[in-house]
Design a protein around this motif. Structure first.
Motif, PDB file in Angstrom:
ATOM      1  N   THR A 173       0.859  -1.183   0.000  1.00 56.27           N
ATOM      2  CA  THR A 173       0.000   0.000   0.000  1.00 56.27           C
ATOM      3  C   THR A 173       0.897   1.234   0.000  1.00 56.27           C
ATOM      4  N   ALA A 174       0.267   2.407  -0.067  1.00 60.22           N
ATOM      5  CA  ALA A 174       1.034   3.656  -0.081  1.00 60.22           C
ATOM      6  C   ALA A 174       1.767   3.876   1.237  1.00 60.22           C
ATOM      7  N   THR A 175       1.216   3.344   2.322  1.00 60.22           N
ATOM      8  CA  THR A 175       1.789   3.620   3.646  1.00 60.22           C
ATOM      9  C   THR A 175       2.359   2.391   4.342  1.00 60.22           C
ATOM     10  N   SER A 176       2.138   1.202   3.777  1.00 62.58           N
ATOM     11  CA  SER A 176       2.591  -0.031   4.410  1.00 62.58           C
ATOM     12  C   SER A 176       3.543  -0.769   3.480  1.00 62.58           C
ATOM     13  N   PRO A 177       4.649  -1.271   4.008  1.00 65.16           N
ATOM     14  CA  PRO A 177       5.578  -2.009   3.155  1.00 65.16           C
ATOM     15  C   PRO A 177       4.974  -3.340   2.707  1.00 65.16           C
ATOM     16  N   PHE A 178       5.691  -3.986   1.817  1.00 62.58           N
ATOM     17  CA  PHE A 178       5.289  -5.295   1.320  1.00 62.58           C
ATOM     18  C   PHE A 178       5.046  -6.248   2.486  1.00 62.58           C
ATOM     19  N   HIS A 179       3.916  -6.949   2.453  1.00 66.61           N
ATOM     20  CA  HIS A 179       3.607  -7.886   3.529  1.00 66.61           C
ATOM     21  C   HIS A 179       2.822  -9.068   2.974  1.00 66.61           C
ATOM     22  N   VAL A 180       2.905 -10.181   3.702  1.00 69.52           N
ATOM     23  CA  VAL A 180       2.292 -11.437   3.280  1.00 69.52           C
ATOM     24  C   VAL A 180       1.375 -11.928   4.392  1.00 69.52           C
ATOM     25  N   VAL A 181       0.148 -12.278   4.040  1.00 75.36           N
ATOM     26  CA  VAL A 181      -0.848 -12.703   5.019  1.00 75.36           C
ATOM     27  C   VAL A 181      -1.549 -13.955   4.523  1.00 75.36           C
ATOM     28  N   LEU A 182      -1.745 -14.905   5.419  1.00 75.52           N
ATOM     29  CA  LEU A 182      -2.514 -16.115   5.128  1.00 75.52           C
ATOM     30  C   LEU A 182      -3.822 -16.046   5.880  1.00 75.52           C
ATOM     31  N   LEU A 183      -4.938 -16.199   5.174  1.00 74.52           N
ATOM     32  CA  LEU A 183      -6.263 -16.180   5.782  1.00 74.52           C
ATOM     33  C   LEU A 183      -6.868 -17.576   5.734  1.00 74.52           C
ATOM     34  N   GLY A 184      -7.457 -17.997   6.860  1.00 71.85           N
ATOM     35  CA  GLY A 184      -8.152 -19.273   6.905  1.00 71.85           C
ATOM     36  C   GLY A 184      -9.556 -19.151   6.359  1.00 71.85           C
ATOM     37  N   LEU A 185     -10.360 -20.166   6.579  1.00 71.24           N
ATOM     38  CA  LEU A 185     -11.742 -20.155   6.116  1.00 71.24           C
ATOM     39  C   LEU A 185     -12.565 -19.141   6.894  1.00 71.24           C
ATOM     40  N   GLU A 186     -13.576 -18.627   6.242  1.00 74.71           N
ATOM     41  CA  GLU A 186     -14.547 -17.727   6.877  1.00 74.71           C
ATOM     42  C   GLU A 186     -15.835 -18.497   7.115  1.00 74.71           C
ATOM     43  N   SER A 187     -16.452 -18.282   8.275  1.00 77.77           N
ATOM     44  CA  SER A 187     -17.737 -18.927   8.558  1.00 77.77           C
ATOM     45  C   SER A 187     -18.888 -17.935   8.533  1.00 77.77           C
ATOM     46  N   GLY A 188     -18.594 -16.670   8.297  1.00 79.14           N
ATOM     47  CA  GLY A 188     -19.620 -15.643   8.228  1.00 79.14           C
ATOM     48  C   GLY A 188     -19.044 -14.410   7.557  1.00 79.14           C
ATOM     49  N   THR A 189     -19.905 -13.457   7.233  1.00 80.56           N
ATOM     50  CA  THR A 189     -19.457 -12.242   6.562  1.00 80.56           C
ATOM     51  C   THR A 189     -18.709 -11.337   7.523  1.00 80.56           C
ATOM     52  N   SER A 190     -17.609 -10.774   7.048  1.00 78.52           N
ATOM     53  CA  SER A 190     -16.819  -9.835   7.846  1.00 78.52           C
ATOM     54  C   SER A 190     -16.546  -8.585   7.019  1.00 78.52           C
ATOM     55  N   ASN A 191     -16.273  -7.481   7.680  1.00 76.82           N
ATOM     56  CA  ASN A 191     -15.978  -6.225   6.997  1.00 76.82           C
ATOM     57  C   ASN A 191     -14.464  -6.037   6.892  1.00 76.82           C
ATOM     58  N   ALA A 192     -14.047  -5.430   5.808  1.00 79.57           N
ATOM     59  CA  ALA A 192     -12.628  -5.182   5.588  1.00 79.57           C
ATOM     60  C   ALA A 192     -12.466  -3.829   4.899  1.00 79.57           C
ATOM     61  N   ILE A 193     -11.274  -3.280   5.011  1.00 81.99           N
ATOM     62  CA  ILE A 193     -10.953  -2.015   4.358  1.00 81.99           C
ATOM     63  C   ILE A 193      -9.822  -2.241   3.368  1.00 81.99           C
ATOM     64  N   ILE A 194     -10.037  -1.821   2.135  1.00 85.20           N
ATOM     65  CA  ILE A 194      -8.976  -1.838   1.130  1.00 85.20           C
ATOM     66  C   ILE A 194      -8.319  -0.465   1.180  1.00 85.20           C
ATOM     67  N   ALA A 195      -7.092  -0.436   1.657  1.00 87.49           N
ATOM     68  CA  ALA A 195      -6.394   0.831   1.870  1.00 87.49           C
ATOM     69  C   ALA A 195      -6.130   1.554   0.553  1.00 87.49           C
ATOM     70  N   PRO A 196      -5.903   2.867   0.613  1.00 89.69           N
ATOM     71  CA  PRO A 196      -5.568   3.611  -0.612  1.00 89.69           C
ATOM     72  C   PRO A 196      -4.300   3.068  -1.261  1.00 89.69           C
ATOM     73  N   GLN A 197      -4.285   3.106  -2.584  1.00 88.49           N
ATOM     74  CA  GLN A 197      -3.113   2.682  -3.348  1.00 88.49           C
ATOM     75  C   GLN A 197      -2.628   1.290  -2.952  1.00 88.49           C
ATOM     76  N   THR A 198      -3.580   0.377  -2.829  1.00 87.55           N
ATOM     77  CA  THR A 198      -3.273  -1.021  -2.492  1.00 87.55           C
ATOM     78  C   THR A 198      -3.131  -1.853  -3.760  1.00 87.55           C
ATOM     79  N   LEU A 199      -2.156  -2.725  -3.760  1.00 91.17           N
ATOM     80  CA  LEU A 199      -2.010  -3.717  -4.819  1.00 91.17           C
ATOM     81  C   LEU A 199      -1.798  -5.062  -4.148  1.00 91.17           C
ATOM     82  N   THR A 200      -2.684  -6.024  -4.425  1.00 89.62           N
ATOM     83  CA  THR A 200      -2.623  -7.341  -3.784  1.00 89.62           C
ATOM     84  C   THR A 200      -2.670  -8.450  -4.827  1.00 89.62           C
ATOM     85  N   PHE A 201      -1.671  -9.311  -4.784  1.00 92.39           N
ATOM     86  CA  PHE A 201      -1.688 -10.554  -5.550  1.00 92.39           C
ATOM     87  C   PHE A 201      -2.072 -11.660  -4.582  1.00 92.39           C
TER      88      PHE A 201
END
Length: 251
Positions: free
Chosen positions: A51-79
């Motif tokens: 993102t514009a303010t956060s360095p390169f980072h790697v995150v692993l997400l498990g399964l979701e059992s319900g809907t959750s809210n998230a924020i896509i930060a400005p100038q984010t690029l995610t593969f």
């Protein structure tokens, strides 16, 4: 699609189809945060992001059992790599049960990826594919492979005891495996897949069940359980709130 959000996806080659559902790239090209809702879709996701303010980072997400809210930060690029469940044991080689409805930060150099890689989607797909092929150094248990083929080919629309009988593995053993590796039962996972399979029909304005739901009331209850809203509200997708719904391919 949400204004300022771009999305592209690619399927893996056939040799990886048993453990990878897709690769995708999501970008917020604006200077504003984008608030979205993420619905359970039965996938394990690995994110490589900047993102514009956060360095390169790697995150692993498990399964979701319900809907959750998230924020896509400005100038984010995610593969991202969206895994099928077999990948936990044969690619990640670690249980994701503790990551149910959560995630964990991984080392920034995970799989040798870097921030420069994010600028080329095709190169990312190829590089990660080659890494996964190296990690897949043993054949999956035939019973597990048969089980997951049944699960995915039928969008979870089979009874647990039917699947157990077909793969010659007891329901108790299967549920022990699911709880140990993924944090939920096979039935719970199948319910999530059936919910996800309803996305296309809901987007098309069809509010009667096409999967094996007992009746329309059961269908509506299931959608509300996992999406937090009724099918008609999900169809409207006000402000493109539901990100997976917004990225569904157009017919």
């Amino acid at each position: 699609m949400i204004a300022g959000i771009t999305y592209q996806a690619k399927k893996p080659d056939a040799s990886l189809a048993h453990c990878i559902e897709s690769f995708w790239l999501l970008a917020n090209t604006t200077d504003e945060e984008k608030t979205v809702s993420i619905m359970p879709d039965g996938r394990i996701d690995l994110f490589f992001s900047k993102t514009a303010t956060s360095p390169f980072h790697v995150v692993l997400l498990g399964l979701e059992s319900g809907t959750s809210n998230a924020i896509i930060a400005p100038q984010t690029l995610t593969f991202a790599v969206s895994f099928k469940l077999l990948a936990a044991e044969y690619v990640l080689k670690h249980s994701v049960a503790s990551l149910l409805d959560g995630g964990m930060r991984l080392p920034d150099d995970f799989w040798g990826m870097s921030v420069a890689d994010l600028d080329d989607f095709e190169a990312c797909c190829n590089r990660v594919s080659e890494k996964i092929k190296i990690l897949l150094n043993k054949e999956p248990d035939p019973r597990k492979l048969a089980l997951f083929n049944l699960i995915y080919n039928n969008n979870g629309d089979l009874l647990v005891h039917e699947m157990a009988s077909k793969v010659h593995w007891t329901s108790r053993q299967i549920n022990r495996y699911f709880n140990q590796w993924f944090g939920l039962s096979l039935k719970a996972y199948c319910n999530i897949l059936r919910f996800r399979a309803s996305f296309a029909q809901i987007k098309a304005g069809k509010f009667f069940p096409e999967q094996n739901f007992a009746d329309q009331a059961h269908f509506i209850r299931t959608v509300k359980k996992y999406a937090g809203v009724a099918p008609k509200a999900l169809n409207k997708n006000k402000n493109d709130r539901f990100i997976q719904f917004s990225t569904l391919p157009k017919k």
